[in-house]
Motif scaffolding. Structure first.
Motif, PDB file in Angstrom:
ATOM      1  N   ILE A 137       0.847  -1.193   0.000  1.00  0.00           N
ATOM      2  CA  ILE A 137       0.000   0.000   0.000  1.00  0.00           C
ATOM      3  C   ILE A 137       0.882   1.244   0.000  1.00  0.00           C
ATOM      4  O   ILE A 137       0.527   2.287  -0.558  1.00  0.00           O
ATOM      5  CB  ILE A 137      -0.941  -0.012   1.223  1.00  0.00           C
ATOM      6  CG1 ILE A 137      -1.949  -1.162   1.084  1.00  0.00           C
ATOM      7  CG2 ILE A 137      -1.677   1.309   1.386  1.00  0.00           C
ATOM      8  CD1 ILE A 137      -2.778  -1.393   2.313  1.00  0.00           C
ATOM      9  N   ALA A 138       2.039   1.136   0.623  1.00  0.00           N
ATOM     10  CA  ALA A 138       3.037   2.204   0.629  1.00  0.00           C
ATOM     11  C   ALA A 138       4.342   1.632   0.097  1.00  0.00           C
ATOM     12  O   ALA A 138       4.876   0.672   0.658  1.00  0.00           O
ATOM     13  CB  ALA A 138       3.225   2.755   2.038  1.00  0.00           C
ATOM     14  N   ASP A 139       4.870   2.224  -0.979  1.00  0.00           N
ATOM     15  CA  ASP A 139       6.120   1.745  -1.573  1.00  0.00           C
ATOM     16  C   ASP A 139       7.334   2.514  -1.084  1.00  0.00           C
ATOM     17  O   ASP A 139       8.472   2.149  -1.399  1.00  0.00           O
ATOM     18  CB  ASP A 139       6.042   1.852  -3.103  1.00  0.00           C
ATOM     19  CG  ASP A 139       5.021   0.894  -3.705  1.00  0.00           C
ATOM     20  OD1 ASP A 139       4.792  -0.171  -3.101  1.00  0.00           O
ATOM     21  OD2 ASP A 139       4.449   1.216  -4.756  1.00  0.00           O
ATOM     22  N   HIS A 140       7.115   3.580  -0.334  1.00  0.00           N
ATOM     23  CA  HIS A 140       8.235   4.407   0.122  1.00  0.00           C
ATOM     24  C   HIS A 140       7.777   5.195   1.351  1.00  0.00           C
ATOM     25  O   HIS A 140       6.618   5.115   1.764  1.00  0.00           O
ATOM     26  CB  HIS A 140       8.685   5.372  -0.988  1.00  0.00           C
ATOM     27  CG  HIS A 140       7.566   6.195  -1.549  1.00  0.00           C
ATOM     28  ND1 HIS A 140       6.659   5.692  -2.453  1.00  0.00           N
ATOM     29  CD2 HIS A 140       7.191   7.475  -1.329  1.00  0.00           C
ATOM     30  CE1 HIS A 140       5.790   6.628  -2.783  1.00  0.00           C
ATOM     31  NE2 HIS A 140       6.086   7.716  -2.096  1.00  0.00           N
ATOM     32  N   HIS A 141       8.704   5.936   1.968  1.00  0.00           N
ATOM     33  CA  HIS A 141       8.424   6.745   3.155  1.00  0.00           C
ATOM     34  C   HIS A 141       7.823   5.913   4.291  1.00  0.00           C
ATOM     35  O   HIS A 141       6.944   6.391   5.034  1.00  0.00           O
ATOM     36  CB  HIS A 141       7.488   7.911   2.821  1.00  0.00           C
ATOM     37  CG  HIS A 141       8.106   8.969   1.961  1.00  0.00           C
ATOM     38  ND1 HIS A 141       9.345   9.527   2.235  1.00  0.00           N
ATOM     39  CD2 HIS A 141       7.672   9.563   0.822  1.00  0.00           C
ATOM     40  CE1 HIS A 141       9.636  10.433   1.319  1.00  0.00           C
ATOM     41  NE2 HIS A 141       8.640  10.463   0.437  1.00  0.00           N
TER      42      HIS A 141
END
Length: 363
Positions: free
Chosen positions: A214-218
């Protein structure tokens, strides 16, 4: 002669009435939850309609200003239509989250600029409006998405379901802490709660990142906001149990489900909801988390500072409530109970915990 009922003896009428009354009292909480959940979810989601949806027409000549005014007149309060001088300015305002969409008028190739990561439902509402406008000009409209959603979240609504997981993990943990740690001081329960928030936030971050993408970074920033969010719920829940006891269940459901999920902006943003839930969106902790992570992942942290401040303020409120709970518990601490007769049966630890769980916070 012992006053205890012998094994196998049928309960008396008085005992049966007492038990039935006890069950009815306990049923009040789930029935009120049913009523509250129905009112909150149906009230927030049953009839989404635009009001003040911020859109723009690209162009500065009188022709484009007339087009913008015509669209606004026909839409009424549904749209807030302005003009921007050029495509670059429109893109900047969309990625700053000041606009939902911008329309590029053209006799042959009209185009609509959107950022679906901001809100897929808001972008769809804007697309429906400008498809009609382009249709009257006799040309098909192209939709250009300026944002790039994560690989595991093509609709941009995965953050809402992450919010649900973090919320349940947090307020359900209040039950275990309040029941199992009923004899502990508030300070110790608070430390356990903050430790639990750390675990819940790590679980949520791992699920959102490497498991479901769902989140690829940060991920570090996402984890920080998840920790603030979970800690706020746990501190508030642990403190409220001192004052509300068995009604803590209902209170947490109202705060962190009924009002929280519905105003978070994870499904519909304020411009597609009624004024009540739209107003809550400005300061509720779920909205702070969803909009803060959304800005972090997709919009170069635009406005994420205000969202982090929202989460911090909720945690501060929880810490202040814990301080008040500590003072209350010191003042109302009962005197040591006399030692019961040796032959008088006392509730076992498991029975006491089960009763406390029923009166504390449950899912």
């Amino acid at each position: 002669m012992s006053t205890h009922r012998l094994a196998g003896e049928r309960p008396t009428v008085t005992s049966t009435r007492h038990t039935v009354r006890h069950v009815v009292i306990l049923l009040l909480t789930p029935l009120l939850m049913c009523l509250g959940m129905g009112m909150a979810y149906l009230g927030a989601f049953h009839a989404p309609h635009a009001h003040g949806l911020k859109v723009a027409v690209i162009g500065s000549s009188p022709r484009y200003q007339v087009l913008a005014q015509t669209i606004k007149d026909r839409a009424g309060d549904a749209l807030d239509v302005t003009t921007v001088p050029n495509r670059a300015a429109a893109q900047r305002q969309i990625m700053d989250r000041d606009l939902v969409s911008a329309y590029v008028p053209s006799a042959k190739h009209p185009e609509l600029l959107v950022a679906k990561a901001n809100s897929d439902t808001s972008a769809a509402a804007a697309e429906a409006v400008f498809t009609t406008v382009a249709g009257k000009q006799g040309a098909p409209m192209r939709v250009t998405d300026l944002s790039q959603l994560s690989s595991g979240d093509p609709t941009g609504q995965g953050l809402f379901f992450l919010l649900v997981a973090l919320s349940i993990g947090s307020y359900a943990s209040v039950a275990a802490i309040s029941a199992g740690g009923a004899t502990l001081r508030v300070g110790i329960r608070a430390v356990i709660g903050l430790g639990t928030a750390l675990v819940v936030s790590v679980i949520g971050t791992v699920l959102a990142g490497p498991v479901f993408h769902i989140a690829d970074h940060h991920l570090l920033g996402l984890w920080g906001m998840a920790l603030l969010y979970s800690a706020g719920i746990l501190t508030i829940g642990i403190a409220l149990h001192t004052f509300l006891k068995r009604w803590t269940t209902l209170a947490l459901m109202v705060l962190f489900v009924m009002l929280n999920f519905t105003s978070s902006g994870g499904i519909f943003q304020p411009a597609l909801q009624n004024g009540f839930f739209g107003a809550l969106h400005a300061f509720w902790n779920g909205a702070g988390f969803v909009e803060g992570v959304r800005s972090l992942l997709y919009f170069d942290s635009a406005d994420s500072g205000g969202c982090v401040l929202t989460l911090v303020l909720w945690l501060v409120a929880g810490l202040l409530l814990l301080a008040a709970a500590a003072v209350t518990e010191r003042r109302t601490a009962p005197a040591p109970a006399p030692t019961p007769p040796a032959n008088e049966r006392q509730p076992t630890e498991d029975e006491a915990t089960e009763e406390e769980m029923g009166e504390a916070v449950a899912v």
